[in-house]
Design a protein around this motif. Structure first.
Motif, PDB file in Angstrom:
ATOM      1  N   GLY A 217      26.628   8.194  62.751  1.00 24.91           N
ATOM      2  CA  GLY A 217      25.377   7.569  62.369  1.00 24.91           C
ATOM      3  C   GLY A 217      25.248   7.307  60.887  1.00 24.91           C
ATOM      4  N   PHE A 218      26.381   7.342  60.153  1.00 25.24           N
ATOM      5  CA  PHE A 218      26.362   7.083  58.718  1.00 25.24           C
ATOM      6  C   PHE A 218      27.010   5.727  58.426  1.00 25.24           C
ATOM      7  CE2 PHE A 218      26.541  11.814  58.870  1.00 25.24           C
ATOM      8  CZ  PHE A 218      25.283  12.047  58.301  1.00 25.24           C
ATOM      9  N   ALA A 219      26.454   5.059  57.404  1.00 27.87           N
ATOM     10  CA  ALA A 219      27.033   3.775  56.979  1.00 27.87           C
ATOM     11  C   ALA A 219      28.369   4.025  56.284  1.00 27.87           C
ATOM     12  CB  ALA A 219      26.076   3.052  56.049  1.00 27.87           C
ATOM     13  N   GLU A 220      29.324   3.160  56.581  1.00 27.99           N
ATOM     14  CA  GLU A 220      30.645   3.224  55.967  1.00 27.99           C
ATOM     15  C   GLU A 220      30.902   1.881  55.287  1.00 27.99           C
ATOM     16  OE1 GLU A 220      35.202   4.228  57.383  1.00 27.99           O
ATOM     17  OE2 GLU A 220      33.508   5.132  58.438  1.00 27.99           O
ATOM     18  N   ILE A 221      31.091   1.920  53.954  1.00 23.73           N
ATOM     19  CA  ILE A 221      31.205   0.707  53.155  1.00 23.73           C
ATOM     20  C   ILE A 221      32.639   0.576  52.661  1.00 23.73           C
ATOM     21  CG2 ILE A 221      30.280  -0.545  51.171  1.00 23.73           C
ATOM     22  CD1 ILE A 221      28.369   2.437  52.365  1.00 23.73           C
ATOM     23  N   SER A 222      33.190  -0.643  52.740  1.00 23.40           N
ATOM     24  CA  SER A 222      34.561  -0.908  52.277  1.00 23.40           C
ATOM     25  C   SER A 222      34.548  -2.098  51.330  1.00 23.40           C
ATOM     26  CB  SER A 222      35.488  -1.199  53.464  1.00 23.40           C
ATOM     27  OG  SER A 222      35.501  -0.126  54.378  1.00 23.40           O
ATOM     28  N   TRP A 223      35.443  -2.074  50.335  1.00 22.29           N
ATOM     29  CA  TRP A 223      35.553  -3.166  49.385  1.00 22.29           C
ATOM     30  C   TRP A 223      36.978  -3.238  48.855  1.00 22.29           C
ATOM     31  CZ3 TRP A 223      32.800   1.336  48.662  1.00 22.29           C
ATOM     32  CH2 TRP A 223      33.268   2.207  47.677  1.00 22.29           C
ATOM     33  N   SER A 224      37.284  -4.324  48.165  1.00 25.36           N
ATOM     34  CA  SER A 224      38.567  -4.453  47.469  1.00 25.36           C
ATOM     35  C   SER A 224      38.347  -4.128  46.002  1.00 25.36           C
ATOM     36  CB  SER A 224      39.132  -5.858  47.631  1.00 25.36           C
ATOM     37  OG  SER A 224      38.224  -6.818  47.131  1.00 25.36           O
ATOM     38  N   HIS A 225      39.394  -3.623  45.344  1.00 27.38           N
ATOM     39  CA  HIS A 225      39.273  -3.185  43.963  1.00 27.38           C
ATOM     40  C   HIS A 225      38.882  -4.325  43.034  1.00 27.38           C
ATOM     41  CE1 HIS A 225      40.305   1.008  43.991  1.00 27.38           C
ATOM     42  NE2 HIS A 225      41.462   0.814  44.602  1.00 27.38           N
ATOM     43  N   SER A 226      38.170  -3.957  41.986  1.00 23.18           N
ATOM     44  CA  SER A 226      37.937  -4.896  40.886  1.00 23.18           C
ATOM     45  C   SER A 226      39.277  -5.240  40.246  1.00 23.18           C
ATOM     46  CB  SER A 226      37.011  -4.261  39.856  1.00 23.18           C
ATOM     47  OG  SER A 226      37.034  -4.996  38.645  1.00 23.18           O
ATOM     48  N   PRO A 227      39.493  -6.493  39.841  1.00 20.87           N
ATOM     49  CA  PRO A 227      40.757  -6.845  39.176  1.00 20.87           C
ATOM     50  C   PRO A 227      40.832  -6.345  37.730  1.00 20.87           C
ATOM     51  CG  PRO A 227      39.320  -8.757  39.323  1.00 20.87           C
ATOM     52  CD  PRO A 227      38.652  -7.681  40.099  1.00 20.87           C
ATOM     53  N   THR A 228      39.739  -5.849  37.187  1.00 23.92           N
ATOM     54  CA  THR A 228      39.755  -5.353  35.811  1.00 23.92           C
ATOM     55  C   THR A 228      40.585  -4.082  35.744  1.00 23.92           C
ATOM     56  OG1 THR A 228      37.553  -6.290  35.479  1.00 23.92           O
ATOM     57  CG2 THR A 228      38.310  -4.654  33.879  1.00 23.92           C
ATOM     58  N   VAL A 229      41.528  -4.038  34.763  1.00 24.49           N
ATOM     59  CA  VAL A 229      42.560  -3.008  34.785  1.00 24.49           C
ATOM     60  C   VAL A 229      42.038  -1.615  34.468  1.00 24.49           C
ATOM     61  CG1 VAL A 229      44.410  -4.629  34.275  1.00 24.49           C
ATOM     62  CG2 VAL A 229      43.176  -3.538  32.384  1.00 24.49           C
ATOM     63  N   ASP A 230      40.971  -1.520  33.642  1.00 20.47           N
ATOM     64  CA  ASP A 230      40.558  -0.171  33.251  1.00 20.47           C
ATOM     65  C   ASP A 230      39.373   0.342  34.053  1.00 20.47           C
ATOM     66  OD1 ASP A 230      38.704  -1.893  32.136  1.00 20.47           O
ATOM     67  OD2 ASP A 230      38.450  -0.697  30.299  1.00 20.47           O
ATOM     68  N   VAL A 231      39.119  -0.281  35.191  1.00 22.23           N
ATOM     69  CA  VAL A 231      38.074   0.247  36.079  1.00 22.23           C
ATOM     70  C   VAL A 231      38.542   1.578  36.634  1.00 22.23           C
ATOM     71  CG1 VAL A 231      36.988  -0.077  38.334  1.00 22.23           C
ATOM     72  CG2 VAL A 231      37.010  -1.945  36.678  1.00 22.23           C
ATOM     73  N   ASP A 232      37.661   2.573  36.553  1.00 24.77           N
ATOM     74  CA  ASP A 232      38.025   3.889  37.078  1.00 24.77           C
ATOM     75  C   ASP A 232      37.009   4.422  38.072  1.00 24.77           C
ATOM     76  OD1 ASP A 232      35.928   4.406  35.353  1.00 24.77           O
ATOM     77  OD2 ASP A 232      36.764   6.318  34.668  1.00 24.77           O
ATOM     78  N   GLY A 233      36.026   3.604  38.480  1.00 24.09           N
ATOM     79  CA  GLY A 233      35.050   4.086  39.449  1.00 24.09           C
ATOM     80  C   GLY A 233      34.139   2.974  39.904  1.00 24.09           C
ATOM     81  N   TYR A 234      33.298   3.315  40.886  1.00 28.40           N
ATOM     82  CA  TYR A 234      32.401   2.327  41.487  1.00 28.40           C
ATOM     83  C   TYR A 234      31.025   2.934  41.689  1.00 28.40           C
ATOM     84  CZ  TYR A 234      36.673  -0.269  42.238  1.00 28.40           C
ATOM     85  OH  TYR A 234      37.845  -0.934  42.036  1.00 28.40           O
ATOM     86  N   HIS A 247      22.720   4.016  43.869  1.00 29.08           N
ATOM     87  CA  HIS A 247      22.583   5.079  44.865  1.00 29.08           C
ATOM     88  C   HIS A 247      23.594   6.206  44.657  1.00 29.08           C
ATOM     89  CE1 HIS A 247      22.136   7.150  48.639  1.00 29.08           C
ATOM     90  NE2 HIS A 247      23.281   6.702  49.134  1.00 29.08           N
ATOM     91  N   TYR A 248      24.876   5.846  44.475  1.00 30.24           N
ATOM     92  CA  TYR A 248      25.895   6.887  44.408  1.00 30.24           C
ATOM     93  C   TYR A 248      27.098   6.366  43.625  1.00 30.24           C
ATOM     94  CZ  TYR A 248      28.466  11.031  45.938  1.00 30.24           C
ATOM     95  OH  TYR A 248      29.139  12.226  45.975  1.00 30.24           O
ATOM     96  N   SER A 249      27.689   7.251  42.787  1.00 32.77           N
ATOM     97  CA  SER A 249      28.862   6.897  41.989  1.00 32.77           C
ATOM     98  C   SER A 249      30.108   7.533  42.572  1.00 32.77           C
ATOM     99  CB  SER A 249      28.675   7.357  40.540  1.00 32.77           C
ATOM    100  OG  SER A 249      27.598   6.670  39.929  1.00 32.77           O
ATOM    101  N   LEU A 250      31.201   6.768  42.518  1.00 32.71           N
ATOM    102  CA  LEU A 250      32.453   7.198  43.129  1.00 32.71           C
ATOM    103  C   LEU A 250      33.600   7.005  42.149  1.00 32.71           C
ATOM    104  CD1 LEU A 250      31.770   5.191  46.327  1.00 32.71           C
ATOM    105  CD2 LEU A 250      32.059   7.652  46.398  1.00 32.71           C
ATOM    106  N   GLY A 251      34.726   7.593  42.476  1.00 32.86           N
ATOM    107  CA  GLY A 251      35.948   7.374  41.726  1.00 32.86           C
ATOM    108  C   GLY A 251      36.612   6.078  42.127  1.00 32.86           C
ATOM    109  N   TYR A 252      37.897   5.992  41.828  1.00 33.53           N
ATOM    110  CA  TYR A 252      38.647   4.759  42.060  1.00 33.53           C
ATOM    111  C   TYR A 252      39.100   4.720  43.523  1.00 33.53           C
ATOM    112  CZ  TYR A 252      41.705   0.825  40.892  1.00 33.53           C
ATOM    113  OH  TYR A 252      42.294  -0.410  40.821  1.00 33.53           O
TER     114      TYR A 252
END
Length: 673
Positions: A217-234, A247-252
């Protein structure tokens, strides 16, 4: 090397013309050059001319012996001043020079800020000579005292390059650049350029690919990585009203299960439509704008359902569309699980529109749990987004009471069924089912509208109460004709009477069924001319199903019996009525002895019409010697006052039975002396 200076010498085209190949700016500001030539006529050396680009002053020169193909121009300002360079070959005697070589220019690098902030360095430089194509390697360093690294940060074929500053340059830092030209045998450096920069560039957005709801019963979200090279989280965001909130911060990572129920921003995807976006964050804490995902957010599918509209027996489902699936959603599949069984696809509905309504055609069983869920599917089945699984139980307002309370014979003619229900308003129709064989084979007899009250009685006028007992059950139907509940089976009482001789009759009946241990007793009634006779009713235990009665003095066709079953709350079920047998009965002895044990000869009759009796006796010559119209008066063996002789005498008996039929019987009797 010796330096030789010539002026005003003749130019001799026969001398080899050298080719300038390369000029490179060195760290100390001098210029390294190299050249080549094709040997032909001997010459003494090379004379190299150089001057600042655009200068109108005479160009100084240096000379190299004819054995050299490279050298250094000993200027000190090559890092800040661009130079134009060319060369000739020469001879000392006679004093001659060749035609000029091609001209080269030292590569000068300028570094500027290309952005609105300080996060993009623009590098511009010139070619060594027009048409001289090749690869330019870009080098960068942040310490002026250290050499440039061996590995370039980029390559280009152009004369301009934009360096997007990333971590570790999160604060203002002086950065130094150099461009290296590489083509054939030429490896040449530009001057060094520098500027103060730091990473204030917003990273590119990631691209959402799917939002779905998992089995928990939980939402599951998927995405493709940002093309920016020094992105380290979402950063996962939710739509609240017309805007989005973080809402919430995540790693890479590229997926997230939103089970953060303790957060104030949490939205339950099983109770509301949740719209998600994702933004990128780099090592310098710059966050992407969200421009892509804010325009094309993805949302969950909220599935709702109910079973109350259609008489609680069909499920009505509603859900919203899934937006921005890529490729777009082409259909919605509807699944149902029956009572814990596997998921079964029951519908495939084409996409289109913002909201959907679907009525499951299946007639659902009350009390059984059905699990529904919906999945949005795109054309190539590469994306599937499912809703929450919702349970539906088609369970109308439950009866606290529905029973066939009892059945009873009424007026020895039909059977009444008494039904209790609470609440009675749930019922629209009652089906009456009956069998004369057993309780397992009841079949629909008739249906009757329910008046909305309780208790009610329903009459079965077709019952032949004097032929058999009947098994009954009743079924409650709702306004749509769907079955709500069926009662247990009750059995009526069928009473029979049997002559067992000596004016005794046996009553027998079947047990009343459906009261179980609440059946208290049976009462037996005997009625004459509509009045219950003295000594009745007689009670027998619930397990007793027979009763013997002496009926010697009873009048047939006027005496009836019936039985009632008594429940412990004094509810009673009556049987049919049985009539004391009315067949005429005649018993006449074939001999008698006057003054003996039976001194009078007479028939013993029963169940005859009063006043219709006539008994006559004749001697062997046919002479009447006795007659009587009183059944109690018999012949005493006298003939005209004297004892009749021992002989055989004829008799004739006439009467009418209780149906009015005239009966005549004849016979003989022996008089014994």
């Amino acid at each position: 090397m010796s330096l030789l200076f010539f002026a005003g010498k003749d130019v001799k085209a026969q001398l080899p013309v050298p080719v300038m190949n390369c000029v490179s700016v060195e760290d100390d500001g001098s210029l390294n050059i190299n050249w080549s030539y094709t040997p032909s006529i001997p010459f003494d050396g090379f004379r190299i001319f150089y001057k600042p680009v655009g200068s109108i002053l005479p160009a100084p020169s240096i000379e190299y012996l004819n054995t050299f193909t490279s050298g250094n121009i000993p200027v000190s300002d090559g890092q800040t001043v661009g130079y134009e360079i060319f060369m000739v070959t020469f001879t000392v005697s006679p004093a001659q020079i060749s035609l000029e070589s091609n001209h080269l220019r030292s590569m000068m690098l300028t570094v500027s800020n290309a952005g609105s902030g300080t996060g993009v360095a623009r590098l511009d430089w010139n070619r060594i000579q027009a048409g001289n194509n090749g690869v330019f390697n870009i080098y960068r360093k942040d310490n002026p005292l250290l050499p440039f690294p061996a590995i370039p940060i980029a390559q280009t074929n152009n004369l301009i390059f934009y360096d997007t500053i990333t971590s570790p340059y999160c604060t203002a830092t002086d950065l130094y650049y150099r461009v290296e030209f590489s083509s054939g045998g030429c490896v040449a450096n530009t001057s060094t350029g520098s500027g103060s920069f730091f990473d204030d560039n917003l990273p590119d957005d990631p691209v959402l690919s799917l939002v779905t709801i998992n089995s928990g019963g939980f939402a599951e979200i998927s995405w493709s990585h940002s093309p920016t090279v020094d992105v380290d989280g979402y950063i996962v965001g939710l739509k609240e009203g017309a805007s989005f909130t973080d809402h919430y911060s995540l790693g890479y990572v590229t997926s997230f299960i939103d089970d953060q129920t303790a957060l104030a921003t949490y939205q339950d995807p099983c109770s509301e439509v949740v719209t998600y976006v994702v933004r990128a964050e780099d090592l310098c804490d710059n966050q992407s704008s969200g421009a892509i995902n804010y325009q094309f957010p993805h949302n969950t599918i909220l599935l709702t359902g109910e079973t109350t509209t259609l008489c609680n027996r069909k499920a009505t489902l509603e859900w919203n569309s899934y937006n921005n699936m890529n490729p777009e959603a082409s259909s919605y599949k509807v699944y149902r699980s029956d009572g814990g069984g596997p998921d079964i696809e029951i519908a495939n509905i084409a996409a289109g529109g913002a909201n959907f309504t679907f009525v499951d055609p299946e007639l659902l069983t009350p009390g059984v749990q059905y699990i529904y869920h919906v999945a949005a599917i795109n054309g190539d089945v590469s994306k599937i987004s499912g809703s929450c699984r919702i349970p539906l139980v088609p369970d109308p307002e439950p009866f606290t009471l529905f029973e066939l309370d009892y059945v009873t014979v009424v007026d020895n003619d039909y059977i009444d069924l008494f039904i209790n229900s609470d609440p009675p308003e749930l019922i629209s129709t009652i089906e009456v089912k009956r069998s004369a064989v057993d309780g397992s084979s009841v079949e629909l007899l008739f249906s009757e509208p329910w008046d909305g009250f309780s208790p009610v009685s329903i009459s079965d006028a077709s019952a032949d109460v004097n032929e058999t007992s009947y098994y009954y059950s009743v079924t409650a139907l709702d306004a749509c004709g769907f079955e709500l509940e069926t009662s247990s089976v009750s059995r009526s009482i069928y009473l029979q009477i049997e002559d067992i001789g000596n004016d005794r009759y046996r009553l027998s009946w079947n047990a009343y069924e459906n009261w179980g241990s609440n059946l208290l007793e049976y009462n037996i009634y005997r009625v004459a001319d509509g009045v219950i006779e003295a000594g009745f009713p007689v009670s027998v235990p619930a397990g007793t199903l027979t009763f013997d009665d002496f009926a010697g003095n009873l009048v047939a066709n006027r005496t009836t019996y019936y039985v009632e079953a008594v429940r412990n709350d004094d509810v009673k079920s009556l049987s049919n009525e049985v009539l004391l047998p009315a067949d005429a009965e005649v018993v006449i002895p074939n001999a008698f002895r006057p003054n003996g044990i039976s001194p009078v000869f007479k028939p013993r009759v029963k169940n005859i019409e009063p006043g219709s009796y006539l008994f006559t006796i004749y001697n062997r010559w046919g002479q009447l010697i006795f007659d009587s119209s009183n059944p109690e008066t018999g012949w005493n063996g006298l003939d005209s006052g004297t004892e009749a002789s021992q002989d055989i005498y004829a008799w004739v008996l006439t009467f009418k039975d209780l149906t009015g039929k005239k009966v005549s019987k004849r016979g003989s009797v022996i008089v014994l002396r």
